[in-house]
Design a protein around this motif. Sequence first.
Motif, short mmCIF file in Angstrom:
data_model
loop_
_atom_site.label_atom_id
_atom_site.label_comp_id
_atom_site.label_asym_id
_atom_site.label_seq_id
_atom_site.Cartn_x
_atom_site.Cartn_y
_atom_site.Cartn_z
N LYS A 46 -8.77 -1.35 -16.32
CA LYS A 46 -7.70 -0.47 -16.82
C LYS A 46 -6.92 -1.16 -17.92
CE LYS A 46 -7.07 2.33 -12.70
NZ LYS A 46 -6.20 2.66 -11.57
N SER A 47 -6.65 -2.45 -17.75
CA SER A 47 -5.92 -3.18 -18.78
C SER A 47 -6.74 -3.26 -20.06
CB SER A 47 -5.60 -4.61 -18.30
OG SER A 47 -4.71 -4.57 -17.23
N THR A 48 -8.03 -3.52 -19.91
CA THR A 48 -8.91 -3.60 -21.07
C THR A 48 -9.00 -2.26 -21.77
OG1 THR A 48 -10.20 -5.36 -20.03
CG2 THR A 48 -11.26 -4.17 -21.83
N LYS A 64 -12.45 -6.32 -5.89
CA LYS A 64 -12.65 -4.95 -6.34
C LYS A 64 -11.39 -4.43 -7.06
CE LYS A 64 -13.90 -0.38 -4.59
NZ LYS A 64 -14.24 0.41 -3.41
N LEU A 65 -10.23 -4.67 -6.47
CA LEU A 65 -8.98 -4.21 -7.07
C LEU A 65 -8.69 -4.96 -8.37
CD1 LEU A 65 -6.55 -2.37 -6.93
CD2 LEU A 65 -5.43 -4.04 -5.44
N LYS A 66 -8.95 -6.25 -8.38
CA LYS A 66 -8.74 -7.05 -9.59
C LYS A 66 -9.62 -6.55 -10.73
CE LYS A 66 -8.62 -11.83 -11.31
NZ LYS A 66 -8.74 -11.37 -12.67
N ASP A 67 -10.89 -6.30 -10.42
CA ASP A 67 -11.81 -5.78 -11.43
C ASP A 67 -11.33 -4.43 -11.95
OD1 ASP A 67 -13.37 -8.03 -11.10
OD2 ASP A 67 -14.93 -7.02 -9.91
N LEU A 125 0.84 -1.21 0.00
CA LEU A 125 0.00 0.00 0.00
C LEU A 125 0.87 1.26 0.00
CD1 LEU A 125 -2.72 -1.12 2.58
CD2 LEU A 125 -3.10 -0.66 0.14
N ASP A 126 1.91 1.27 0.84
CA ASP A 126 2.80 2.43 0.92
C ASP A 126 3.47 2.70 -0.43
OD1 ASP A 126 2.14 2.68 3.61
OD2 ASP A 126 4.01 1.74 4.32
N LEU A 127 3.81 1.62 -1.13
CA LEU A 127 4.50 1.76 -2.42
C LEU A 127 3.53 1.98 -3.58
CD1 LEU A 127 7.07 -1.13 -1.93
CD2 LEU A 127 7.54 1.33 -1.88
N LYS A 128 2.23 1.88 -3.28
CA LYS A 128 1.19 1.99 -4.30
C LYS A 128 1.39 0.95 -5.41
CE LYS A 128 0.22 6.91 -3.57
NZ LYS A 128 0.78 7.05 -2.28
N ASP A 129 1.82 -0.23 -4.99
CA ASP A 129 2.01 -1.36 -5.91
C ASP A 129 0.71 -2.16 -5.93
OD1 ASP A 129 2.61 -3.88 -7.06
OD2 ASP A 129 4.74 -3.62 -6.56
N LYS A 130 -0.12 -1.88 -6.92
CA LYS A 130 -1.46 -2.46 -6.97
C LYS A 130 -1.43 -3.99 -7.14
CE LYS A 130 -3.74 1.32 -6.48
NZ LYS A 130 -4.36 1.58 -5.20
N ASP A 131 -0.48 -4.50 -7.90
CA ASP A 131 -0.40 -5.96 -8.08
C ASP A 131 -0.06 -6.64 -6.76
OD1 ASP A 131 -1.04 -6.12 -10.83
OD2 ASP A 131 1.00 -5.51 -11.36
N ALA A 132 0.91 -6.08 -6.03
CA ALA A 132 1.29 -6.65 -4.74
C ALA A 132 0.15 -6.50 -3.74
CB ALA A 132 2.56 -5.99 -4.21
#
Length: 168
Positions: free
Chosen positions: A119-121, A111-114, A73-80
């Motif tokens: 965004k990828s789509t 929610k994050l995955k969606d 969260l601190d790194l704003k790494d959405k995948d992690a």
Amino acid sequence: NVSSTYVQLAEQYIKDGQLEKAEDLLNQSMALLKKYEATYLFGTLEQYGNLELSKGNLKLAETYFRKGLQNALDLKDKDAEMHFYDVISDFYFDHNLSKQEANIFLSKHKKLKDSLDRKSTTALNIGLKQITDEKNNELKQKDTTKTIILIIGSALFLLGVLYFAFSK
């Protein structure tokens, strides 16, 4: 890097039940990360959590998993971040802990995955639209070129016919 290699080896040692070797490697990984003031700690923290889980220490395992999530969260790494929501959700479900907490993390994961999938789509659609537009422009340009060549060729042919017709 070396730290990641230590973490990967530790993961294998945990699977093999060689917990002391795993812990030693994780300690070396963390020492390197601290020495070089690295910010990406979540991989090491996750394996510390898995190590404590293997030892049966659920509370400490949960603490490491939550620290890994906080680091993501601190790194704003959405995948992690998404990964840790999944890890923590599974942790709660697999050990019959708070189903409410498990569902909260599962919901955040979904929610994050969606969001990331959308965004990828969207990015993919924009890229495809740009490629399609470029190809359409190329085709229009080729059609325009062909039309100009056809008009010039026809005009030259007509001039040739008129020349021969009037020259006799």
